[in-house]
Scaffold this motif. Structure first.
Motif, PDB file in Angstrom:
ATOM      1  N   ARG A 223       0.498 -24.541  21.915  1.00 25.48           N
ATOM      2  CA  ARG A 223       0.593 -23.672  20.611  1.00 25.48           C
ATOM      3  C   ARG A 223      -0.272 -22.484  20.534  1.00 25.48           C
ATOM      4  N   ASP A 224       0.285 -21.053  20.470  1.00 29.55           N
ATOM      5  CA  ASP A 224      -0.464 -19.838  20.357  1.00 29.55           C
ATOM      6  C   ASP A 224      -1.298 -19.750  21.381  1.00 29.55           C
ATOM      7  N   GLY A 225      -0.553 -20.145  22.717  1.00 29.98           N
ATOM      8  CA  GLY A 225      -1.681 -20.002  23.924  1.00 29.98           C
ATOM      9  C   GLY A 225      -2.623 -21.076  24.075  1.00 29.98           C
ATOM     10  N   SER A 226      -2.742 -21.959  23.324  1.00 30.17           N
ATOM     11  CA  SER A 226      -3.865 -23.152  23.544  1.00 30.17           C
ATOM     12  C   SER A 226      -3.169 -24.595  23.648  1.00 30.17           C
ATOM     13  N   GLN A 280       5.337 -27.044  14.498  1.00 30.03           N
ATOM     14  CA  GLN A 280       5.968 -25.800  13.793  1.00 30.03           C
ATOM     15  C   GLN A 280       6.722 -24.767  14.953  1.00 30.03           C
ATOM     16  N   GLY A 282       7.898 -22.222  17.330  1.00 25.91           N
ATOM     17  CA  GLY A 282       7.084 -21.721  18.689  1.00 25.91           C
ATOM     18  C   GLY A 282       6.122 -22.720  19.399  1.00 25.91           C
ATOM     19  N   ASP A 283       6.080 -23.759  18.932  1.00 25.00           N
ATOM     20  CA  ASP A 283       5.545 -25.037  19.842  1.00 25.00           C
ATOM     21  C   ASP A 283       6.237 -25.209  20.958  1.00 25.00           C
ATOM     22  N   SER A 306       2.728 -21.482  29.789  1.00 25.24           N
ATOM     23  CA  SER A 306       2.630 -20.488  28.820  1.00 25.24           C
ATOM     24  C   SER A 306       3.953 -19.233  29.164  1.00 25.24           C
TER      25      SER A 306
END
Length: 339
Positions: A223-226, A280, A282-283, A306
């Protein structure tokens, strides 16, 4: 006094030079001599018994303070300290079991039965490779809202194939309370057989992803690069690291680092962990067998996973596994959560 190089001493002790450096840093086993110009360590042959004992005590998770007592040069010190350590370990486990039972009862009495009505679309990609193994013992299940990877051992026919076959035959996605029964059914009939499997499965209901897990396959959330790992390995060494009884570095060197203490196998507990995570748009949810994550570090996986799409992420991971020699069966599933 005859001195041995660190490499020679390590071979005789059944350790590695890196492990000996750790024991030096921990002040458990200091070299007999250190070259002042090069910093090279030398050991005496009469230190071999101590080195082997330290390694054995760390394998059972004995803390450093107790090991120092066990190394005292008096008759019976080691046996006394191991006995005392294990009695305390068992007492701690009994105490924790009672606390856990009370906590679970309290939490369940307060749990909400609220269910999300939100529905996400998904895009899924997967890969399954045999690597350098003589047979393919990994398996995957790719459904509409339920996915799984499994890593078999002990030869064919593979227990992993049995597991994904039983999962695919279920008319509805497995519910939270059904995983124990499915795992028990899959492990039944294996008495006396040195065969088994791990599995990590994922089911999406609304905005909740339920993860059922047994063994050392893994589930991840990007998520969000993490990258976050959603599962804990069911191995002897992982348990010792979680308890703070082994360092990460010792775990990487541990001779029993791949020994499972839970799996779909005779003689091992087969009750899986079942947890949930809210997702959510985008995951990216990812499942891997250890033919992937044993080769690729978490940092490497973050970069590879990624990629823009699930398909390109899977392709990049497979290319990296092949580039690392592809020594084992390997499986990966990537699930993109779309709005």
């Amino acid at each position: 006094m005859h001195l041995m190089s660190i490499g020679e001493f390590a071979r005789e002790a059944g350790l590695t030079p890196k492990a000996l450096r750790i024991y030096d840093d921990l002040q458990l086993l200091r070299p007999a001599e250190v070259d002042q110009s090069s910093g090279y360590r030398y050991y005496a042959s009469d230190q071999l018994d101590a080195a082997r004992l330290i390694a054995a005590l760390r394998r059972i998770g004995m803390p450093l303070a107790r090991i120092r007592v066990a190394l005292e040069p008096r008759p019976g010190a080691a046996a006394e300290e191991v006995t005392a350590f294990w009695r305390q370990t068992e007492a701690d486990a009994r105490s924790r079991r009672m606390q856990v039972s009370a906590l679970i009862a309290d939490l369940r009495s307060k749990e909400s039965t609220m269910t999300s009505t939100r529905t996400f679309r998904t895009r899924v990609a997967h890969a399954l490779g045999q690597g350098a193994r003589d047979a393919q013992l990994d398996a995957v299940h790719v459904g509409d809202i339920q996915w799984a990877v499994a890593d078999g051992f002990g030869g064919t026919p593979s227990v992993s194939s049995r597991f994904v076959g039983m999962l695919a035959a279920e008319p509805q996605p497995i519910g939270d309370e059904q995983w124990d029964a499915l795992a028990a059914a899959c492990a039944s009939g294996l008495d006396g057989e040195e065969k088994g499997s791990t599995f990590t499965a994922l089911a999406l209901r609304g905005d909740i992803a339920t993860v059922a897990h047994l063994g050392d396959s893994r589930a991840w959330l990007l998520r969000d690069g993490s990258l976050r790992r959603l599962t804990s390995d069911h191995t002897e060494v992982a348990a010792l690291v979680e308890d703070g009884r082994l360092t990460d570095e010792e775990a990487r060197l541990h001779p029993r680092r791949a020994v499972l203490n839970r799996a779909l196998a005779a003689g091992l507990p087969s009750d899986p962990d079942v947890t949930g995570v809210t997702v959510q748009a985008g995951d990216r949810l990812v499942l891997t067998t250890d033919g992937v994550h044993a080769l690729l570090s978490d940092d490497a996986l973050v970069a590879l996973l990624s990629a823009e799409t699930a398909a390109s992420a899977v392709e990049r991971v497979v290319d990296a596994v092949r580039g690392a020699g592809e020594p084992d069966n390997h499986a990966i599933i990537a699930v993109d959560i779309l709005s």
